[in-house]
Write an enzyme that holds these catalytic residues in place. Sequence first.
Site, mmCIF file in Angstrom:
data_model
loop_
_atom_site.group_PDB
_atom_site.id
_atom_site.type_symbol
_atom_site.label_atom_id
_atom_site.label_comp_id
_atom_site.label_asym_id
_atom_site.label_seq_id
_atom_site.Cartn_x
_atom_site.Cartn_y
_atom_site.Cartn_z
ATOM 1 N N ASN A 173 -40.056 23.422 -38.926
ATOM 2 C CA ASN A 173 -41.062 24.344 -38.386
ATOM 3 C C ASN A 173 -40.413 25.713 -38.274
ATOM 4 O O ASN A 173 -39.694 26.006 -37.309
ATOM 5 C CB ASN A 173 -41.544 23.853 -37.021
ATOM 6 C CG ASN A 173 -42.328 22.569 -37.156
ATOM 7 O OD1 ASN A 173 -43.480 22.575 -37.589
ATOM 8 N ND2 ASN A 173 -41.685 21.440 -36.834
ATOM 9 N N GLU A 174 -40.668 26.516 -39.272
ATOM 10 C CA GLU A 174 -40.012 27.817 -39.375
ATOM 11 C C GLU A 174 -40.750 28.851 -38.510
ATOM 12 O O GLU A 174 -41.844 28.568 -38.008
ATOM 13 C CB GLU A 174 -40.018 28.274 -40.842
ATOM 14 C CG GLU A 174 -39.235 27.354 -41.782
ATOM 15 C CD GLU A 174 -37.722 27.447 -41.605
ATOM 16 O OE1 GLU A 174 -37.250 28.006 -40.600
ATOM 17 O OE2 GLU A 174 -37.006 26.937 -42.487
ATOM 18 N N PRO A 175 -40.141 30.042 -38.326
ATOM 19 C CA PRO A 175 -40.815 31.088 -37.546
ATOM 20 C C PRO A 175 -42.266 31.260 -37.996
ATOM 21 O O PRO A 175 -42.544 31.290 -39.198
ATOM 22 C CB PRO A 175 -39.973 32.325 -37.842
ATOM 23 C CG PRO A 175 -38.607 31.779 -38.096
ATOM 24 C CD PRO A 175 -38.810 30.456 -38.771
ATOM 25 N N SER A 177 -44.567 29.096 -36.865
ATOM 26 C CA SER A 177 -45.237 27.796 -36.678
ATOM 27 C C SER A 177 -46.008 27.781 -35.365
ATOM 28 O O SER A 177 -45.530 28.278 -34.345
ATOM 29 C CB SER A 177 -44.202 26.669 -36.655
ATOM 30 O OG SER A 177 -43.551 26.584 -37.888
ATOM 31 N N THR A 192 -32.981 29.522 -44.049
ATOM 32 C CA THR A 192 -32.820 28.067 -44.118
ATOM 33 C C THR A 192 -32.392 27.661 -45.521
ATOM 34 O O THR A 192 -31.529 26.796 -45.708
ATOM 35 C CB THR A 192 -34.158 27.375 -43.754
ATOM 36 O OG1 THR A 192 -34.504 27.775 -42.440
ATOM 37 C CG2 THR A 192 -34.070 25.872 -43.835
#
Length: 649
Positions: A173-175, A177, A192
Site C-alpha cells: 500500500n504505497e503513498p 492508499s 520501492t
Amino acid sequence: MTSTSGNIVQDNQNGLKYQLKSFEKIPIKFWENPDDGALHIARYIALCIRQKQQDNELIVLGLATGSSPIKIYNELVRMHREEGLSFTNVVTFNLDEYYPMQPDSNQSYVKFMNEFLFNHIDIKKENIHIPNGNLPMEFVENFCQEYEKKIDFYGGIDIQILGIGRTGHIGFNEPGSWLTSRTRLVKLDHLTRIDAVKDFGKEENVPYRAITMGINTIIKARQVFIMAWGTHKASIVQQTIEGEITEMIPATYLQNHPNVKFYLDAAASSELTRIKTPWLAGICNWDDKLIAKAVIWLSLKLKKPLLKLTDEDYINNGLSELIAEYISAYTLNIKIFNKLQHTITGWPGGKPNADDTNRPERANPTKKRVIIFSPHPDDDVISMGGTFLRLVEQGHEVHVAYQVSGNIAVHDTDAWRYAEFMGSYTKAMGLDHPELAKIVGKVTKFIDKKQANDTDIKELRMLKGIIRRQEARSGAIYCGLSDKNIHFLDMPFYETGGVRKNKLTDEDYALITKLLNEVKPHQVYAAGDLADPHGTHRVCLDAIFEAFDRSKDQKWWNDCYLWLYRGAWHEWPIDEIEMAVPISPDELMRKRKAIFMHQSQKDHPVFPGEDTREFWQRAEDRNRATANMYNTLGLAEYEAMEAFVRWKF
Ligand code: F6R
C-alpha cells in the site's frame, strides 16, 4: 502563557512549540539486537498457536516477506524442529505478491515463503494463501475479492506481521492508499522498485505492479506487529510514529489500531525524538554523551559556533537544565569544544613521541600493525581512502582484507568483454588453449542467453570475482601496499550467486580469526555501516566481532583498537565521532583516483541504490560535509574529513 493541543504545547510568548513527552502515537518496543526482537515475536506467535490448539481452534496469521521477518520464520522453523511446534491449526494469508510473477521465480513471494517457512513446517498446503501474481489481468479483480472473502471466511486475521517500506508502505500500500482500500492490484512506488533492485538485479527487471491486501484488510487484524531494523528505516519510522495520519505515509493508519506494537532496533529508532533530542521529550538522564549531543545539536540548530552559544540560547531551546548544572554556557561550551577538538588527528595510527592523553590513538608502538577490513572490494577506499593513504605513508604495517568477492555486482557486459579479451589475446599471441577457449565460449554463450532470473554459472561468477579482485588490488597498490599485505578472504556465506546470502558458518569465522592471529594487529578498521542495502556489511561486521571473541585469549587482543568506519551511504552522527582524520585537497584527489580503480563500479553500478551520484562523489560529498560540520561548530576549516568510532568490547 502556554496552550496545549494534542501533544503540542504552544508558548505564546516566544512562539516556540514544544512537544510533550508522550508524542509517540504507536506503542514501541526497543531491541538492542533485531534478532532478539524477532525471537520475541516468534515466541509470542508460537504461544498463540499452542493456545488455540488446546481450544481446538484455527489461528489465522497474516504474513509478510522481505528481510524484516526472516528471523521470525527461522525461529518458528527451529521451534517446529526442536520443540515440536505444530502448524496444523495454522492458516496463513500473505500480504502481497509482485504482478506479474511466476510462482517459481527467484523473486516470487511464493518461493520466499516456501524457502523460509512452509517447506520446513507441517502446515497444510490448503491453509496457505498467497496472492496469485500469475493470473491474466482480467481475473485479477475477482481473485482479489475472493481473497478478502477467504480471510473473512476464516474469521479475519488474528496476528498480522508487517515490515515497513521506505515509502511508508505496509504490504504494497504505497503513498496515496486509502484507509478503506482492500486487496487489489497496485502500482509500485519508484523508491520501492529501486529498493527491489537488490532482488531483481536490474531496475528494468522489477515489476511495476503488485497485488496487495488493502489498508482496511490489514487494519482489521486483531493484533499487529510491525518491525523495522536498520538506519535506512529511521526516517520513515519517525514519521510513522510521531507524524500525523496521512495517506502519504500509509503506515500512519496504524496509529488508530487498538492492538499494534512497533518493534525497533537502535538504528531504526535513531530519529525518534526521545532518542535523537530527548531533552525535547521530557526529563533526561544526562550523561557526558547526551550533554555533548545536546550542545552540538544546539550549535548546529542555531548555526552558531559552540563557543558563541549563550545562556539564553540554552534556555530558549529546552536546555536550561544544563545551564543550571554548569552555572554558565561558557564552561559547557569549552568542555564540548575541547572534546571535539580532541577527536581531530592527522595521525590515525597515533602520533609518535607525542602526549597521547587526549588523542584518539595511542602513540606507542610508533609503528603499528593495522588491518583494514573491507566488506566489498571497494569499501576500503570509498570509506577511508584518505586514512588508508596516511597510515601507509606514516610507516605502519598496513594490511587490507577484502571480505567478500563482490561478484554479483559486475555487469554481464563487463564480464563478457573480459572473457572475449582473454580469448582474443591468447589467440593473438598464437597460444592454443582449448580448455580456456571452452570456458570463454561457455561464459559468453551463457551471457548471450541469460534471462532476468538466471543465476550466474560458476565460471562467470569466478570471472566477475576476478574482475573485482584485480580492481581492489590496483586500489590497494595505489595506496602503497604490496601483494603480501593484500588478502582476499572470499567469505563463503556470500557465494550463492544471488542476492540472498547464506548464514555465516565456522568457515567464515575461521578465515577472519586466522588473519587476525597471523597479523596480530594493534589497529583494526571495519565497516560499521548498518545501512548497507544488501546487509552484507552487517554480516561482515558480525563475522569480525565473532572472530575477535574467538581470539580473546591471544596477547594482541588486549592491545588492539577496533575502529569502525561507515560505508558510502551514511556518516556517523557528529557527537558519536571519536576520531576525525582531516584530508587535504591533494589527498582527496588521490582518494578519488583509488576509487577510480574500481572501474566495474563506475558510471552505473549494478546496485546503485536510489542515489544517482557515483561512489567517489558520494564519498567526497560526505567527507566535505563532515569537515563543514566541524567548521560550523567553530573548529578549524578542513577540506574534508573521514570519521571513525571506536568499538569497545
Ligand atoms: C512484504 C511487504 C513489504 C515489506 C517492506 C519492508 O511482504 O509487504 O511491505 O514488508 O517493503 O521490506 P524489508 O523487510 O525487506 O525491509
